[in-house]
Design a protein around this motif. Structure first.
Motif, PDB file in Angstrom:
ATOM      1  N   GLY A 109      39.613  46.047  59.503  1.00 56.97           N
ATOM      2  CA  GLY A 109      39.738  47.401  58.990  1.00 56.97           C
ATOM      3  C   GLY A 109      38.586  47.722  58.053  1.00 56.97           C
ATOM      4  O   GLY A 109      37.727  46.880  57.782  1.00 56.97           O
ATOM      5  N   GLN A 110      38.599  48.929  57.535  1.00 60.24           N
ATOM      6  CA  GLN A 110      37.487  49.389  56.698  1.00 60.24           C
ATOM      7  C   GLN A 110      37.629  48.940  55.254  1.00 60.24           C
ATOM      8  O   GLN A 110      36.670  49.012  54.486  1.00 60.24           O
ATOM      9  CB  GLN A 110      37.395  50.926  56.736  1.00 60.24           C
ATOM     10  N   GLY A 111      38.800  48.453  54.889  1.00 63.64           N
ATOM     11  CA  GLY A 111      39.024  47.973  53.529  1.00 63.64           C
ATOM     12  C   GLY A 111      39.670  49.020  52.641  1.00 63.64           C
ATOM     13  O   GLY A 111      39.442  50.219  52.798  1.00 63.64           O
ATOM     14  N   THR A 112      40.491  48.539  51.727  1.00 62.18           N
ATOM     15  CA  THR A 112      41.124  49.422  50.741  1.00 62.18           C
ATOM     16  C   THR A 112      41.015  48.768  49.363  1.00 62.18           C
ATOM     17  O   THR A 112      41.228  47.571  49.224  1.00 62.18           O
ATOM     18  CB  THR A 112      42.590  49.724  51.114  1.00 62.18           C
ATOM     19  N   GLN A 113      40.672  49.560  48.358  1.00 60.77           N
ATOM     20  CA  GLN A 113      40.412  49.030  47.021  1.00 60.77           C
ATOM     21  C   GLN A 113      41.722  48.825  46.268  1.00 60.77           C
ATOM     22  O   GLN A 113      42.576  49.730  46.218  1.00 60.77           O
ATOM     23  CB  GLN A 113      39.529  49.990  46.224  1.00 60.77           C
ATOM     24  N   VAL A 114      41.861  47.652  45.677  1.00 63.67           N
ATOM     25  CA  VAL A 114      42.969  47.350  44.769  1.00 63.67           C
ATOM     26  C   VAL A 114      42.358  46.999  43.421  1.00 63.67           C
ATOM     27  O   VAL A 114      41.542  46.085  43.329  1.00 63.67           O
ATOM     28  CB  VAL A 114      43.830  46.185  45.288  1.00 63.67           C
ATOM     29  N   THR A 115      42.736  47.735  42.392  1.00 62.63           N
ATOM     30  CA  THR A 115      42.219  47.505  41.051  1.00 62.63           C
ATOM     31  C   THR A 115      43.385  47.262  40.105  1.00 62.63           C
ATOM     32  O   THR A 115      44.305  48.091  40.027  1.00 62.63           O
ATOM     33  CB  THR A 115      41.394  48.695  40.555  1.00 62.63           C
ATOM     34  N   VAL A 116      43.340  46.118  39.418  1.00 63.26           N
ATOM     35  CA  VAL A 116      44.386  45.769  38.460  1.00 63.26           C
ATOM     36  C   VAL A 116      43.759  45.781  37.072  1.00 63.26           C
ATOM     37  O   VAL A 116      42.911  44.954  36.753  1.00 63.26           O
ATOM     38  CB  VAL A 116      44.993  44.395  38.768  1.00 63.26           C
ATOM     39  N   SER A 117      44.186  46.739  36.269  1.00 61.24           N
ATOM     40  CA  SER A 117      43.573  46.906  34.957  1.00 61.24           C
ATOM     41  C   SER A 117      44.516  47.653  34.034  1.00 61.24           C
ATOM     42  O   SER A 117      45.264  48.529  34.471  1.00 61.24           O
ATOM     43  CB  SER A 117      42.260  47.684  35.086  1.00 61.24           C
ATOM     44  N   SER A 118      44.451  47.306  32.760  1.00 57.28           N
ATOM     45  CA  SER A 118      45.240  48.026  31.775  1.00 57.28           C
ATOM     46  C   SER A 118      44.429  49.162  31.164  1.00 57.28           C
ATOM     47  O   SER A 118      44.930  49.900  30.321  1.00 57.28           O
ATOM     48  CB  SER A 118      45.716  47.064  30.687  1.00 57.28           C
TER      49      SER A 118
END
Length: 118
Positions: A109-118
């Motif tokens: 797939g083209q990719g999906t961004q996952v961002t874990v941040s406070s």
């Protein structure tokens, strides 16, 4: 040619959850293997999880116990439930698939961004 479409990425706080989905565009036979890889900035792409059409799942050590991969074979869709997300889980997540067990070709797939941040 199989085109995979991902959805479900986003921004979440540490300890939060997200669910990713992946499905092929168009109608094709049930994919033998579907799974996820991820790539963080400056790092190589790494395996996250996979699941066969028969329901056999495999996980990397870094996500086992926190992530769960499932399949809906009627929809030819894979889901990655990600719980207790941590900043080190931040990456672009790529769905991949094989049509048959013996295939060497993998589709991405083209990719999906996952961002874990406070």
């Amino acid at each position: 040619q199989v085109q995979l479409v991902e959805s479900g990425g986003g921004l979440v706080q540490p300890g939060g959850s997200l669910r990713l989905s992946c499905a092929p565009s168009g109608t094709i036979p049930t994919l033998y293997l579907m799974g996820w890889y991820r790539q963080a900035p400056g790092k190589q792409r790494e395996f996250v999880a996979s699941c066969t059409s028969g329901g056999t799942a495999d996980y990397s050590d870094s996500v086992e116990g926190r992530f769960t991969i499932t399949r809906d074979n009627r929809k030819n869709t894979a889901y990655l439930q990600m719980d207790d997300l941590q900043p080190e889980d931040t990456a672009v997540y790529f769905c991949n698939a094989k049509i048959h067990k013996s295939d060497s070709t993998r589709y991405w797939g083209q990719g999906t961004q996952v961002t874990v941040s406070s």
